[in-house]
Scaffold this motif. Structure first.
Motif, mmCIF file in Angstrom:
data_model
loop_
_atom_site.group_PDB
_atom_site.id
_atom_site.type_symbol
_atom_site.label_atom_id
_atom_site.label_comp_id
_atom_site.label_asym_id
_atom_site.label_seq_id
_atom_site.Cartn_x
_atom_site.Cartn_y
_atom_site.Cartn_z
ATOM 1 N N GLY A 1 20.490 29.334 -40.623
ATOM 2 C CA GLY A 1 20.041 28.138 -41.341
ATOM 3 C C GLY A 1 20.648 28.042 -42.730
ATOM 4 O O GLY A 1 21.086 26.969 -43.162
ATOM 5 N N ALA A 2 20.692 29.174 -43.430
ATOM 6 C CA ALA A 2 21.281 29.185 -44.770
ATOM 7 C C ALA A 2 22.779 28.884 -44.710
ATOM 8 O O ALA A 2 23.302 28.154 -45.564
ATOM 9 N N LEU A 3 23.463 29.423 -43.712
ATOM 10 C CA LEU A 3 24.896 29.158 -43.564
ATOM 11 C C LEU A 3 25.157 27.686 -43.252
ATOM 12 O O LEU A 3 26.086 27.084 -43.811
ATOM 13 N N VAL A 4 24.349 27.107 -42.374
ATOM 14 C CA VAL A 4 24.525 25.689 -42.033
ATOM 15 C C VAL A 4 24.329 24.822 -43.273
ATOM 16 O O VAL A 4 25.126 23.914 -43.550
ATOM 17 N N VAL B 1 27.362 25.307 -45.657
ATOM 18 C CA VAL B 1 28.566 24.607 -45.185
ATOM 19 C C VAL B 1 28.397 23.104 -45.376
ATOM 20 O O VAL B 1 29.331 22.402 -45.792
ATOM 21 N N LEU B 2 27.207 22.598 -45.070
ATOM 22 C CA LEU B 2 26.933 21.178 -45.255
ATOM 23 C C LEU B 2 27.077 20.786 -46.731
ATOM 24 O O LEU B 2 27.696 19.771 -47.060
ATOM 25 N N ASN B 3 26.535 21.608 -47.612
ATOM 26 C CA ASN B 3 26.620 21.351 -49.048
ATOM 27 C C ASN B 3 28.070 21.367 -49.533
ATOM 28 O O ASN B 3 28.508 20.459 -50.246
ATOM 29 N N ASN B 4 28.818 22.396 -49.127
ATOM 30 C CA ASN B 4 30.229 22.494 -49.523
ATOM 31 C C ASN B 4 31.049 21.340 -48.982
ATOM 32 O O ASN B 4 31.861 20.750 -49.699
ATOM 33 N N GLY B 5 30.852 21.019 -47.714
ATOM 34 C CA GLY B 5 31.616 19.944 -47.093
ATOM 35 C C GLY B 5 31.386 18.605 -47.770
ATOM 36 O O GLY B 5 32.325 17.845 -48.015
ATOM 37 N N LYS C 1 20.746 16.367 -46.569
ATOM 38 C CA LYS C 1 20.207 17.711 -46.360
ATOM 39 C C LYS C 1 18.728 17.658 -45.985
ATOM 40 O O LYS C 1 18.272 18.428 -45.138
ATOM 41 N N GLY C 2 17.993 16.733 -46.580
ATOM 42 C CA GLY C 2 16.584 16.563 -46.216
ATOM 43 C C GLY C 2 16.417 16.100 -44.781
ATOM 44 O O GLY C 2 15.543 16.588 -44.061
ATOM 45 N N LEU C 3 17.274 15.174 -44.348
ATOM 46 C CA LEU C 3 17.217 14.702 -42.967
ATOM 47 C C LEU C 3 17.574 15.808 -41.977
ATOM 48 O O LEU C 3 16.939 15.943 -40.930
#
Length: 63
Positions: free
Chosen positions: A21-24, A27-31, A46-48
């Motif tokens: 979960g932390a990795l996802v 990656v989402l934040n970086n992308g 990120k909330g969704l």
């Protein structure tokens, strides 16, 4: 030794699940940062994603 995580339904999560979960989220934040998405949209997306993962967890535990 048994490692315990967190689960929306009050059950036992796993350390591996928490790491994934932390990795996802990372990656989402970086992308989104690389793509130039505004910070308000980043928080919304990120909330969704978090809400969808909790809904999936609750629905999968129900069956």
């Amino acid at each position: 030794m048994l490692y315990r995580g967190a689960s929306a339904s009050g059950g036992i999560g796993t350390v591996i699940g928490a790491i994934i979960g932390a990795l996802v989220m990372g990656v989402l934040n970086n992308g989104m940062s690389i793509m130039g998405v505004g910070s308000d949209w980043q928080m919304t997306i990120k909330g969704l994603v978090l809400l969808l993962s909790v809904a999936f967890d609750v629905l999968s535990k129900r069956k």
